[in-house]
Design a protein around this motif. Structure first.
Motif, PDB file in Angstrom:
ATOM      1  N   ARG A  29      66.742 109.972  99.085  1.00 59.67           N
ATOM      2  CA  ARG A  29      67.672 108.845  99.118  1.00 59.67           C
ATOM      3  C   ARG A  29      66.869 107.634  98.681  1.00 59.67           C
ATOM      4  O   ARG A  29      65.850 107.307  99.287  1.00 59.67           O
ATOM      5  N   ASP A  30      67.329 106.975  97.648  1.00 61.61           N
ATOM      6  CA  ASP A  30      66.601 105.845  97.086  1.00 61.61           C
ATOM      7  C   ASP A  30      65.159 106.301  96.793  1.00 61.61           C
ATOM      8  O   ASP A  30      64.978 107.226  96.053  1.00 61.61           O
ATOM      9  N   ARG A  31      64.160 105.712  97.397  1.00 64.12           N
ATOM     10  CA  ARG A  31      62.765 106.101  97.155  1.00 64.12           C
ATOM     11  C   ARG A  31      62.186 106.898  98.316  1.00 64.12           C
ATOM     12  O   ARG A  31      60.988 107.065  98.425  1.00 64.12           O
ATOM     13  N   GLN A  32      63.044 107.389  99.197  1.00 63.14           N
ATOM     14  CA  GLN A  32      62.612 108.179 100.349  1.00 63.14           C
ATOM     15  C   GLN A  32      62.686 109.664  99.999  1.00 63.14           C
ATOM     16  O   GLN A  32      63.569 110.090  99.268  1.00 63.14           O
ATOM     17  N   LEU A  33      61.762 110.457 100.564  1.00 62.47           N
ATOM     18  CA  LEU A  33      61.703 111.884 100.243  1.00 62.47           C
ATOM     19  C   LEU A  33      61.246 112.666 101.466  1.00 62.47           C
ATOM     20  O   LEU A  33      60.309 112.254 102.162  1.00 62.47           O
ATOM     21  N   THR A  34      61.913 113.783 101.720  1.00 57.36           N
ATOM     22  CA  THR A  34      61.481 114.707 102.764  1.00 57.36           C
ATOM     23  C   THR A  34      61.420 116.109 102.188  1.00 57.36           C
ATOM     24  O   THR A  34      62.000 116.394 101.140  1.00 57.36           O
ATOM     25  N   LYS A  35      60.725 116.977 102.904  1.00 59.60           N
ATOM     26  CA  LYS A  35      60.652 118.390 102.519  1.00 59.60           C
ATOM     27  C   LYS A  35      60.860 119.215 103.780  1.00 59.60           C
ATOM     28  O   LYS A  35      60.154 119.030 104.768  1.00 59.60           O
ATOM     29  N   PHE A  36      61.855 120.095 103.739  1.00 56.87           N
ATOM     30  CA  PHE A  36      62.164 120.968 104.866  1.00 56.87           C
ATOM     31  C   PHE A  36      61.934 122.418 104.462  1.00 56.87           C
ATOM     32  O   PHE A  36      62.412 122.860 103.412  1.00 56.87           O
ATOM     33  N   TRP A  37      61.208 123.168 105.295  1.00 58.37           N
ATOM     34  CA  TRP A  37      61.124 124.613 105.143  1.00 58.37           C
ATOM     35  C   TRP A  37      62.447 125.177 105.647  1.00 58.37           C
ATOM     36  O   TRP A  37      63.034 124.667 106.591  1.00 58.37           O
ATOM     37  N   ILE A  38      62.919 126.249 105.024  1.00 60.30           N
ATOM     38  CA  ILE A  38      64.240 126.786 105.331  1.00 60.30           C
ATOM     39  C   ILE A  38      64.231 127.784 106.497  1.00 60.30           C
ATOM     40  O   ILE A  38      65.061 127.712 107.383  1.00 60.30           O
ATOM     41  N   ASN A  39      63.295 128.729 106.491  1.00 62.97           N
ATOM     42  CA  ASN A  39      63.323 129.795 107.499  1.00 62.97           C
ATOM     43  C   ASN A  39      61.953 130.002 108.107  1.00 62.97           C
ATOM     44  O   ASN A  39      61.108 130.608 107.454  1.00 62.97           O
ATOM     45  N   PRO A  40      61.690 129.512 109.291  1.00 68.57           N
ATOM     46  CA  PRO A  40      62.586 128.736 110.156  1.00 68.57           C
ATOM     47  C   PRO A  40      62.681 127.293 109.673  1.00 68.57           C
ATOM     48  O   PRO A  40      61.771 126.790 109.019  1.00 68.57           O
TER      49      PRO A  40
END
Length: 55
Positions: A29-40
């Motif tokens: 969103r805009d200049r923000q960034l996240t990274k999520f692992w899916i499982n788990p």
């Protein structure tokens, strides 16, 4: 960066250069960034999002 899903104003994307890593998704969103692992499902990286926005 192909967008997999768009929920305004958030984009769910993946990077083609992330080969060899377990399944995950990036959220921007805009200049923000996240990274999520899916499982788990868990947060791997956060750049710019406030903690209350991640829950």
């Amino acid at each position: 960066m192909p967008a997999v899903f768009q929920v305004s104003p958030y984009s769910f994307i993946f990077f083609s250069s992330d080969r060899g890593e377990p399944a995950h998704i990036h959220v921007t969103r805009d200049r923000q960034l996240t990274k999520f692992w899916i499982n788990p499902l868990f947060l791997d990286k956060n750049r710019g999002f406030k903690e209350h926005k991640l829950s």
